[in-house]
Design a protein around this motif. Structure first.
Motif, PDB file in Angstrom:
ATOM      1  N   VAL A  86       0.845  -1.197   0.000  1.00 40.66           N
ATOM      2  CA  VAL A  86       0.000   0.000   0.000  1.00 40.66           C
ATOM      3  C   VAL A  86       0.880   1.246   0.000  1.00 40.66           C
ATOM      4  CG1 VAL A  86      -1.946   1.139   1.145  1.00 40.66           C
ATOM      5  CG2 VAL A  86      -1.586  -1.328   1.465  1.00 40.66           C
ATOM      6  N   ASN A  87       0.540   2.222  -0.816  1.00 40.69           N
ATOM      7  CA  ASN A  87       1.268   3.498  -0.765  1.00 40.69           C
ATOM      8  C   ASN A  87       0.916   4.227   0.532  1.00 40.69           C
ATOM      9  OD1 ASN A  87      -1.387   3.834  -2.084  1.00 40.69           O
ATOM     10  ND2 ASN A  87      -0.823   5.991  -2.277  1.00 40.69           N
ATOM     11  N   LEU A 101       4.931   8.191  -6.007  1.00 42.14           N
ATOM     12  CA  LEU A 101       5.442   7.143  -5.137  1.00 42.14           C
ATOM     13  C   LEU A 101       6.953   7.264  -4.954  1.00 42.14           C
ATOM     14  CD1 LEU A 101       3.508   4.037  -6.536  1.00 42.14           C
ATOM     15  CD2 LEU A 101       2.984   5.341  -4.484  1.00 42.14           C
ATOM     16  N   PRO A 144      -1.411  -5.268  -4.942  1.00 39.61           N
ATOM     17  CA  PRO A 144      -1.210  -3.818  -4.793  1.00 39.61           C
ATOM     18  C   PRO A 144      -2.509  -3.100  -4.421  1.00 39.61           C
ATOM     19  CG  PRO A 144      -1.335  -4.404  -7.114  1.00 39.61           C
ATOM     20  CD  PRO A 144      -1.412  -5.698  -6.352  1.00 39.61           C
ATOM     21  N   TYR A 174      -3.942   0.900  -3.895  1.00 41.08           N
ATOM     22  CA  TYR A 174      -3.587   2.308  -4.096  1.00 41.08           C
ATOM     23  C   TYR A 174      -4.552   3.222  -3.337  1.00 41.08           C
ATOM     24  CZ  TYR A 174      -1.902   6.562  -6.201  1.00 41.08           C
ATOM     25  OH  TYR A 174      -1.356   7.808  -6.372  1.00 41.08           O
ATOM     26  N   GLY A 197      -5.897  -3.797  -6.523  1.00 41.01           N
ATOM     27  CA  GLY A 197      -5.505  -4.416  -7.777  1.00 41.01           C
ATOM     28  C   GLY A 197      -5.638  -5.926  -7.699  1.00 41.01           C
ATOM     29  N   ARG A 248       6.452  -1.059  -8.170  1.00 41.82           N
ATOM     30  CA  ARG A 248       6.257   0.392  -8.039  1.00 41.82           C
ATOM     31  C   ARG A 248       5.700   0.975  -9.335  1.00 41.82           C
ATOM     32  NH1 ARG A 248       9.291   4.713  -9.495  1.00 41.82           N
ATOM     33  NH2 ARG A 248       8.903   6.654  -8.367  1.00 41.82           N
ATOM     34  N   HIS A 297       3.968  -0.579 -11.539  1.00 42.42           N
ATOM     35  CA  HIS A 297       2.586  -1.043 -11.662  1.00 42.42           C
ATOM     36  C   HIS A 297       1.656  -0.151 -10.838  1.00 42.42           C
ATOM     37  CE1 HIS A 297      -0.727  -3.899 -12.202  1.00 42.42           C
ATOM     38  NE2 HIS A 297      -1.012  -3.664 -10.929  1.00 42.42           N
ATOM     39  N   MET A 298       2.086   0.224  -9.638  1.00 46.44           N
ATOM     40  CA  MET A 298       1.242   1.067  -8.801  1.00 46.44           C
ATOM     41  C   MET A 298       1.145   2.493  -9.333  1.00 46.44           C
ATOM     42  SD  MET A 298       1.744  -0.267  -4.882  1.00 46.44           S
ATOM     43  CE  MET A 298       0.469   0.854  -4.288  1.00 46.44           C
ATOM     44  N   MET A 358      -1.646   2.276 -11.421  1.00 44.91           N
ATOM     45  CA  MET A 358      -2.878   2.267 -10.639  1.00 44.91           C
ATOM     46  C   MET A 358      -3.290   3.678 -10.238  1.00 44.91           C
ATOM     47  SD  MET A 358      -2.532  -1.073  -8.159  1.00 44.91           S
ATOM     48  CE  MET A 358      -4.148  -0.768  -7.408  1.00 44.91           C
ATOM     49  N   GLU A 359      -2.319   4.576 -10.128  1.00 46.64           N
ATOM     50  CA  GLU A 359      -2.629   5.976  -9.842  1.00 46.64           C
ATOM     51  C   GLU A 359      -3.504   6.556 -10.946  1.00 46.64           C
ATOM     52  OE1 GLU A 359      -0.252  10.194  -9.020  1.00 46.64           O
ATOM     53  OE2 GLU A 359       0.858   8.360  -9.451  1.00 46.64           O
ATOM     54  N   SER A 363      -6.909   4.834 -10.815  1.00 52.57           N
ATOM     55  CA  SER A 363      -7.713   5.336  -9.711  1.00 52.57           C
ATOM     56  C   SER A 363      -8.443   6.618 -10.090  1.00 52.57           C
ATOM     57  CB  SER A 363      -6.813   5.579  -8.495  1.00 52.57           C
ATOM     58  OG  SER A 363      -7.554   6.062  -7.404  1.00 52.57           O
TER      59      SER A 363
END
Length: 227
Positions: A52-53, A135, A155, A157, A175, A200, A202-203, A206-207, A210
């Motif tokens: 999780v961020n 991130l 993941p 986000y 995710g 990272r 990949h996330m 996801m940003e 989102s």
């Protein structure tokens, strides 16, 4: 006498958990979405590593509430874990202390043990609250844990703001489970760091996802499933 004391301590920790889980849902009203809700349901009964961020101090307690149904152990900074009034509750509610200022391997042993029991782990791989708009670098502890246990990485986000009772709601996007890239040298530092960066990136994707899911445009039902 000790058995009686342990019994009441267990009841106390259980009541605290109920209060926290319900309280966070009422106070912050997190808005949760899934890229594949059906797949995530499977992990209520088998272990995974949730990454999780990290945005604010509230992240840990909110994710404790959200991930309760996944039997998730939350990694928490040792200095917070040992604060007076916190430790007893945390010890009885799946929290694992992590020393951010030393070469701590106790958290890894505790996490491996939890995964082998069928429980999940929640890690904030940046290692601190991000002070930038994107991130920060991911530490490779979560990839090492995945490599040691075979547990997939999921993941998560976080975006938006924490507003108490009314106003904007924190947004949480889950995710799909991901696995490590196969290799013959799975414990090499270079490999673990490269995998950390892959997650990272990949996330970061996801940003963008989102922003689409939480109101930037109309999302088709097939794209995301509501909680």
């Amino acid at each position: 006498m000790q058995k009686i004391k342990d019994f009441f301590l267990k009841i106390y920790c259980w009541l605290c958990k109920i209060f926290i889980v319900a309280g966070m849902r009422v106070i912050f009203r997190p808005k949760i979405r899934y890229t594949n809700k059906a797949v995530l349901k499977e992990y209520r009964n088998k272990p995974a590593i949730f990454i999780v961020n990290h945005t604010t101090l509230y992240d840990g307690i909110v994710m404790f509430s959200v991930l309760n149904k996944y039997k998730a152990n939350i990694l928490i900074a040792k200095d917070w874990y040992e604060k007076k009034g916190f430790k007893t509750i945390l010890e009885g509610n799946r929290a694992i202390p992590l020393d951010r200022n030393g070469l701590d391997t106790n958290w890894l042993r505790a996490s491996v043990k939890a995964v082998k029991k069928g429980e999940s782990i929640c890690i904030f791989p940046e290692g601190h609250r991000s002070k930038v708009d994107t991130l920060d670098t991911f530490k490779s502890g979560f990839t090492l844990l995945s490599q040691m246990t075979g547990a997939p990485i999921i993941p998560v986000y976080l975006s938006g703001e924490y507003s108490k009772f009314i106003g904007k709601r924190k947004q949480i996007l889950f995710g799909e489970p991901m696995t490590m890239t196969p290799t013959d040298n799975g414990m090499a530092a270079e490999y673990l760091e490269a995998e950390s960066e892959r997650f990272r990136q990949h996330m970061l994707g996801m940003e963008v996802q989102s922003e689409k899911v939480f109101g930037k445009r109309r999302v088709k039902k097939a794209e995301v499933q509501h909680t």
